[in-house]
Design a protein around this motif. Structure first.
Motif, PDB file in Angstrom:
ATOM      1  N   LEU A 285      -5.419 -12.383   3.856  1.00 32.22           N
ATOM      2  CA  LEU A 285      -5.190 -11.227   2.982  1.00 32.22           C
ATOM      3  C   LEU A 285      -5.156 -11.657   1.523  1.00 32.22           C
ATOM      4  CD1 LEU A 285      -2.455  -9.268   4.981  1.00 32.22           C
ATOM      5  CD2 LEU A 285      -4.739  -8.436   4.403  1.00 32.22           C
ATOM      6  N   LEU A 286      -4.504 -12.803   1.243  1.00 33.54           N
ATOM      7  CA  LEU A 286      -4.416 -13.264  -0.142  1.00 33.54           C
ATOM      8  C   LEU A 286      -5.790 -13.663  -0.677  1.00 33.54           C
ATOM      9  CD1 LEU A 286      -1.058 -15.265  -0.060  1.00 33.54           C
ATOM     10  CD2 LEU A 286      -1.500 -13.017  -1.074  1.00 33.54           C
ATOM     11  N   ILE A 287      -6.579 -14.341   0.179  1.00 29.59           N
ATOM     12  CA  ILE A 287      -7.939 -14.696  -0.241  1.00 29.59           C
ATOM     13  C   ILE A 287      -8.729 -13.418  -0.524  1.00 29.59           C
ATOM     14  CG2 ILE A 287     -10.117 -15.755   0.500  1.00 29.59           C
ATOM     15  CD1 ILE A 287      -8.386 -17.730   2.149  1.00 29.59           C
ATOM     16  N   ALA A 288      -8.585 -12.422   0.366  1.00 29.34           N
ATOM     17  CA  ALA A 288      -9.298 -11.150   0.186  1.00 29.34           C
ATOM     18  C   ALA A 288      -8.896 -10.511  -1.133  1.00 29.34           C
ATOM     19  CB  ALA A 288      -9.010 -10.210   1.345  1.00 29.34           C
ATOM     20  N   ALA A 289      -7.589 -10.608  -1.474  1.00 24.41           N
ATOM     21  CA  ALA A 289      -7.109 -10.004  -2.726  1.00 24.41           C
ATOM     22  C   ALA A 289      -7.785 -10.657  -3.926  1.00 24.41           C
ATOM     23  CB  ALA A 289      -5.591 -10.154  -2.817  1.00 24.41           C
ATOM     24  N   VAL A 290      -7.901 -12.002  -3.882  1.00 21.40           N
ATOM     25  CA  VAL A 290      -8.531 -12.717  -4.997  1.00 21.40           C
ATOM     26  C   VAL A 290     -10.011 -12.359  -5.088  1.00 21.40           C
ATOM     27  CG1 VAL A 290      -9.163 -15.004  -5.862  1.00 21.40           C
ATOM     28  CG2 VAL A 290      -6.874 -14.619  -4.907  1.00 21.40           C
ATOM     29  N   VAL A 291     -10.708 -12.367  -3.954  1.00 20.90           N
ATOM     30  CA  VAL A 291     -12.143 -12.057  -3.947  1.00 20.90           C
ATOM     31  C   VAL A 291     -12.379 -10.644  -4.479  1.00 20.90           C
ATOM     32  CG1 VAL A 291     -14.167 -11.692  -2.465  1.00 20.90           C
ATOM     33  CG2 VAL A 291     -12.679 -13.667  -2.088  1.00 20.90           C
ATOM     34  N   ALA A 292     -11.551  -9.691  -4.025  1.00 17.75           N
ATOM     35  CA  ALA A 292     -11.724  -8.297  -4.460  1.00 17.75           C
ATOM     36  C   ALA A 292     -11.481  -8.177  -5.961  1.00 17.75           C
ATOM     37  CB  ALA A 292     -10.791  -7.387  -3.686  1.00 17.75           C
TER      38      ALA A 292
ATOM     39  N   GLY B 141     -18.568   8.320  -8.957  1.00 11.72           N
ATOM     40  CA  GLY B 141     -19.906   7.718  -9.013  1.00 11.72           C
ATOM     41  C   GLY B 141     -19.891   6.202  -8.920  1.00 11.72           C
ATOM     42  N   GLY B 142     -20.749   5.543  -9.723  1.00 11.62           N
ATOM     43  CA  GLY B 142     -20.914   4.099  -9.652  1.00 11.62           C
ATOM     44  C   GLY B 142     -19.650   3.317 -10.005  1.00 11.62           C
ATOM     45  N   ARG B 143     -18.745   3.956 -10.799  1.00 12.11           N
ATOM     46  CA  ARG B 143     -17.511   3.262 -11.187  1.00 12.11           C
ATOM     47  C   ARG B 143     -16.565   3.080 -10.008  1.00 12.11           C
ATOM     48  NH1 ARG B 143     -16.400   7.021 -15.053  1.00 12.11           N
ATOM     49  NH2 ARG B 143     -14.807   7.510 -13.651  1.00 12.11           N
ATOM     50  N   ALA B 144     -16.797   3.865  -8.923  1.00  8.37           N
ATOM     51  CA  ALA B 144     -15.893   3.843  -7.767  1.00  8.37           C
ATOM     52  C   ALA B 144     -15.728   2.438  -7.193  1.00  8.37           C
ATOM     53  CB  ALA B 144     -16.407   4.788  -6.690  1.00  8.37           C
ATOM     54  N   TRP B 145     -16.805   1.631  -7.257  1.00  9.85           N
ATOM     55  CA  TRP B 145     -16.726   0.264  -6.718  1.00  9.85           C
ATOM     56  C   TRP B 145     -15.572  -0.502  -7.346  1.00  9.85           C
ATOM     57  CZ3 TRP B 145     -19.300  -0.983  -2.540  1.00  9.85           C
ATOM     58  CH2 TRP B 145     -20.517  -0.349  -2.257  1.00  9.85           C
ATOM     59  N   ILE B 146     -15.457  -0.372  -8.684  1.00 10.79           N
ATOM     60  CA  ILE B 146     -14.446  -1.156  -9.402  1.00 10.79           C
ATOM     61  C   ILE B 146     -13.052  -0.717  -8.971  1.00 10.79           C
ATOM     62  CG2 ILE B 146     -13.601  -1.798 -11.689  1.00 10.79           C
ATOM     63  CD1 ILE B 146     -16.447  -1.131 -12.725  1.00 10.79           C
ATOM     64  N   GLY B 147     -12.817   0.607  -8.991  1.00 11.15           N
ATOM     65  CA  GLY B 147     -11.504   1.116  -8.611  1.00 11.15           C
ATOM     66  C   GLY B 147     -11.130   0.730  -7.193  1.00 11.15           C
ATOM     67  N   GLN B 148     -12.098   0.811  -6.295  1.00  2.00           N
ATOM     68  CA  GLN B 148     -11.774   0.520  -4.891  1.00  2.00           C
ATOM     69  C   GLN B 148     -11.561  -0.977  -4.672  1.00  2.00           C
ATOM     70  OE1 GLN B 148     -13.690   2.717  -1.849  1.00  2.00           O
ATOM     71  NE2 GLN B 148     -13.464   4.642  -2.953  1.00  2.00           N
ATOM     72  N   CYS B 149     -12.269  -1.818  -5.434  1.00  3.19           N
ATOM     73  CA  CYS B 149     -12.019  -3.267  -5.323  1.00  3.19           C
ATOM     74  C   CYS B 149     -10.592  -3.585  -5.765  1.00  3.19           C
ATOM     75  CB  CYS B 149     -13.027  -4.055  -6.157  1.00  3.19           C
ATOM     76  SG  CYS B 149     -14.597  -4.284  -5.319  1.00  3.19           S
ATOM     77  N   TRP B 150     -10.151  -2.955  -6.865  1.00  3.28           N
ATOM     78  CA  TRP B 150      -8.776  -3.176  -7.304  1.00  3.28           C
ATOM     79  C   TRP B 150      -7.785  -2.684  -6.251  1.00  3.28           C
ATOM     80  CZ3 TRP B 150      -7.935  -6.796 -10.415  1.00  3.28           C
ATOM     81  CH2 TRP B 150      -8.684  -7.008 -11.573  1.00  3.28           C
ATOM     82  N   THR B 151      -8.094  -1.545  -5.609  1.00  2.00           N
ATOM     83  CA  THR B 151      -7.211  -1.022  -4.571  1.00  2.00           C
ATOM     84  C   THR B 151      -7.090  -2.004  -3.400  1.00  2.00           C
ATOM     85  OG1 THR B 151      -8.084   1.138  -5.181  1.00  2.00           O
ATOM     86  CG2 THR B 151      -6.712   1.040  -3.205  1.00  2.00           C
ATOM     87  N   ILE B 152      -8.223  -2.596  -3.007  1.00  2.23           N
ATOM     88  CA  ILE B 152      -8.205  -3.588  -1.920  1.00  2.23           C
ATOM     89  C   ILE B 152      -7.268  -4.732  -2.293  1.00  2.23           C
ATOM     90  CG2 ILE B 152      -9.577  -5.362  -0.748  1.00  2.23           C
ATOM     91  CD1 ILE B 152     -11.954  -3.446  -0.893  1.00  2.23           C
ATOM     92  N   SER B 153      -7.455  -5.212  -3.522  1.00  2.00           N
ATOM     93  CA  SER B 153      -6.657  -6.337  -3.992  1.00  2.00           C
ATOM     94  C   SER B 153      -5.161  -5.995  -3.939  1.00  2.00           C
ATOM     95  CB  SER B 153      -7.094  -6.653  -5.423  1.00  2.00           C
ATOM     96  OG  SER B 153      -6.729  -7.945  -5.754  1.00  2.00           O
TER      97      SER B 153
ATOM     98  N   CYS C 164     -11.893 -10.566  -8.235  1.00  5.21           N
ATOM     99  CA  CYS C 164     -13.041 -11.168  -8.924  1.00  5.21           C
ATOM    100  C   CYS C 164     -14.220 -10.213  -8.930  1.00  5.21           C
ATOM    101  CB  CYS C 164     -13.459 -12.473  -8.239  1.00  5.21           C
ATOM    102  SG  CYS C 164     -12.275 -13.792  -8.482  1.00  5.21           S
ATOM    103  N   ALA C 165     -14.454  -9.547  -7.772  1.00  5.59           N
ATOM    104  CA  ALA C 165     -15.563  -8.600  -7.684  1.00  5.59           C
ATOM    105  C   ALA C 165     -15.362  -7.463  -8.679  1.00  5.59           C
ATOM    106  CB  ALA C 165     -15.680  -8.059  -6.261  1.00  5.59           C
ATOM    107  N   ALA C 166     -14.135  -6.969  -8.787  1.00  8.25           N
ATOM    108  CA  ALA C 166     -13.846  -5.866  -9.700  1.00  8.25           C
ATOM    109  C   ALA C 166     -14.114  -6.292 -11.141  1.00  8.25           C
ATOM    110  CB  ALA C 166     -12.402  -5.413  -9.528  1.00  8.25           C
ATOM    111  N   LEU C 167     -13.653  -7.495 -11.516  1.00  5.94           N
ATOM    112  CA  LEU C 167     -13.855  -7.985 -12.880  1.00  5.94           C
ATOM    113  C   LEU C 167     -15.337  -8.139 -13.197  1.00  5.94           C
ATOM    114  CD1 LEU C 167     -11.010 -10.664 -13.135  1.00  5.94           C
ATOM    115  CD2 LEU C 167     -11.174  -8.481 -14.368  1.00  5.94           C
ATOM    116  N   ARG C 168     -16.064  -8.739 -12.247  1.00  4.90           N
ATOM    117  CA  ARG C 168     -17.489  -8.988 -12.462  1.00  4.90           C
ATOM    118  C   ARG C 168     -18.244  -7.661 -12.606  1.00  4.90           C
ATOM    119  NH1 ARG C 168     -22.267 -12.346 -10.070  1.00  4.90           N
ATOM    120  NH2 ARG C 168     -23.643 -11.549 -11.664  1.00  4.90           N
TER     121      ARG C 168
END
Lengths: 507, 91
Positions: A477-484, A428-440, A486-490
């Motif tokens: 890629l490194l910038i993307a990792a940081v952004v992802a 569900g809605g929690r998927a965003w967080i997990g997938q952001c961490w996966t991107i990172s 931050c998004a996960a934390l937020r």
């Protein structure tokens, strides 16, 4: 106009996001090629002799191919790329060293220019050319969305200056959608129109049928000045490539060719089509010269284009970005990302404004759309990263179940994409967080794997000019990792805040 | 159901109508304005995107769907008649 914008957006948003994402990456397709094909991270020779292409030509001749396309090396693609039909009848791509002319080992990947780029305009769906039509329809709907979006936002200038990230998530999402939409509107319109206009003869062939009737093939000859002649069935040697290019340049004046297309190699009636590179103009011009392969004489040259053709080539050139301009290339990349943000926030807003209501009513609409949105936004990012990580994690020549690495990468991309959908549905809605961490995590893994398997780590890549494409990809890629991250934390924080306020309301 | 009809009219009807209109325009440009064939074909196809967009938006925005249907049908029929007539001219 409001329901039109809402519903066409939610139905096509996922596809549009995939197309925009792949298009944004295609801005740097050649750089992705360098990253995924380590043997091609070469420096251009200071003086390039066109005769260096001879071994590539000889290899095609030995394979008895009816034609061979030789791409001239350039700054972004520093290898000689040759395409010919092998003895099995299938077209294959080969790479040759720009200094020695020696063949480079097959890199076992489709890379950016043969997977990501065609995905952008055809979804890699080859059945009946269906992919082209789906993408074309999405392009038209993007235009409809732009028009209806402007109609909805009469307060367009007020929206432009409105961004309230501190407010509730839903409000911030809508503000971001408006800012990305208004700020990028000229880009979104131009990129959609120009993408369609590139394939004008595919999408709207009726005007060609109408004026050419039974001899539609003449359109190519009259509009592009293409030239053909049959083989003579007598052997003859091809004159020097330098002679051929010199003859072609006598037609254009300035400018180098971007490709040499040899028809009937080894035949006395062999001829070479040379096309002037359009790296110094916006327009995607086709200034072609046809040179006799046996004598080096000029056979035919395309005439200067007429107004409608000039317009079409210019609009197409706006989309192809084959001109040499790094600032503009990055601007296209950033605006492409803005387009991705626009589409993603539009989808998100739909979900955010219905989630509670649908849950109370016991409807599954918002839940389904949210799962599809997660999979098509963060999911396609994860799949792309998995595609790159597979490339660096598996050694060249690896195969599984009789499938070579190039194909494993593609299967992996689709499999991972499917997994992200399953994950999104189940959590569900929690998927965003997990997938952001996966991107990172995947982005960092890609950078590390590149450093380990090729030795071209970021510092080394910055120091050596020919490794700058690799440095660019790694840094992004490194910038993307940081952004992802931050998004996960937020996202995690705002979920906690929401949970706490819900508890307080309940107590 | 109504939304389905509207969408079908916008996407399929709009495409067929646009194709007929640009075919007629290209033939008129060649036969009466003396434009080159390749130019008329290219210009017609590029105009197609603009016309198609207009028809799509109109069929989504117009409250009375029957009005769009009749207008689009009439213009398509007229265009096809022109295409037929002009194709009888010696080229």
């Amino acid at each position: 106009m409001n329901w039109l914008h809402t519903w066409s957006g939610v139905v096509l948003g996922s596809l549009l996001f995939a197309i925009f994402w792949m298009g944004t990456l295609s801005v740097f397709d050649k750089e992705i090629d360098r990253w995924m094909m380590p043997a091609s991270r070469l420096a251009l020779p200071a003086e390039f002799s066109y005769e260096t292409m001879r071994p590539a030509y000889q290899a095609a001749l030995a394979a008895k191919s009816p034609s061979v396309l030789l791409l001239v090396p350039n700054e972004r693609n520093p290898v000689i790329t040759a395409l010919w039909r092998g003895t099995d009848g299938a077209f294959a791509q080969h790479m040759f060293d720009p200094t020695t002319g020696a063949e480079l080992p097959d890199q076992g990947t489709l890379g950016g220019s043969r997977f990501i780029y065609p995905f952008h305009y055809s979804l890699n769906l080859k059945v009946l050319g269906l992919g082209y039509w789906i993408v074309g329809l999405c392009g038209m709907m993007m235009m409809v969305l732009c028009v209806s979006g402007v109609v909805i936002h009469r307060k367009i200038f007020a929206d432009f200056f409105t961004f309230r990230p501190e407010r509730k998530m839903r409000r911030a999402t809508l503000d971001l959608h408006n800012v990305a939409g208004v700020l990028g509107l000229p880009f979104h319109v131009v990129i959609s129109v120009s993408g369609l206009v590139i394939l004008f003869s595919l999408y709207f062939p009726s005007s060609i049928w109408a004026v050419y009737r039974q001899d539609v093939r003449l359109f190519g000859r009259e509009a592009y000045g293409s030239y053909v002649r049959p083989p003579a069935r007598r052997p003859a040697d091809l004159v020097s490539f330098d002679t051929i290019v010199a003859k072609a340049k006598s037609v254009w004046g300035q400018g180098e060719p971007n490709y040499l297309y040899v028809f009937h190699p080894g035949d006395a009636a062999a001829y070479v089509q040379a096309n002037r590179s359009s790296e110094d103009v916006v327009s995607n011009i086709s200034h072609m010269a046809y040179v006799d392969g046996a004598t080096g004489e000029l056979l035919s040259a395309s005439k200067p284009e007429k107004p409608a053709a000039v317009t079409q080539r210019f609009i197409a050139g706006l989309h192809f970005i084959q001109f040499k301009h790094w600032t503009l290339r990055w601007l296209y990349f950033v605006l492409g990302l803005a387009g991705c943000v626009l589409i993603a926030t539009g989808l998100l807003f739909w979900v955010e404004s219905r989630r509670e209501r649908h849950r109370k009513l016991g409807r599954s609409g918002a839940r389904v759309v949210e799962a599809v949105t997660v999979a098509s936004v963060t999911g396609v990012l994860i799949a792309t990263l998995a595609f790159m990580v597979t490339n660096r994690a598996l050694p060249l020549g690896a195969s599984a179940f009789g499938v070579e690495r190039g194909a494993i990468e593609v299967v992996g991309f689709h499999l991972v994409w499917l997994l992200t959908l399953l994950h999104a549905w189940s959590s569900g809605g929690r998927a965003w967080i997990g997938q952001c961490w996966t991107i990172s995590a995947l982005a960092v893994a890609a950078v590390l794997l590149n450093a380990v398997t090729t030795g071209d780590h970021l510092i080394r890549a910055i120091v050596h000019r020919q490794l700058w494409p690799v440095a660019g990809i790694d840094a992004t890629l490194l910038i993307a990792a940081v952004v992802a991250a931050c998004a996960a934390l937020r996202l995690a924080r705002s979920r906690r805040v929401a949970a706490v306020s819900l508890q307080e309301a309940g107590a | 159901m109504k939304i389905f009809a509207r969408t079908a009219l916008a996407i399929v009807g709009g495409y067929v109508g646009t194709s007929a209109i640009i075919a007629a325009l290209a033939m008129i440009a060649v036969a009466m304005v003396g434009m080159e064939r390749s130019e008329a074909a290219t210009l017609g196809a590029m105009l197609g995107f603009v016309i198609y967009l207009g028809v799509m938006i109109w069929s989504f925005a117009e409250p009375a769907l029957i009005r769009v249907t009749l207008w689009l049908g009439a213009v398509t029929a007229l265009s096809l008649t022109l295409v037929l007539l002009l194709s009888r001219l010696p080229s």
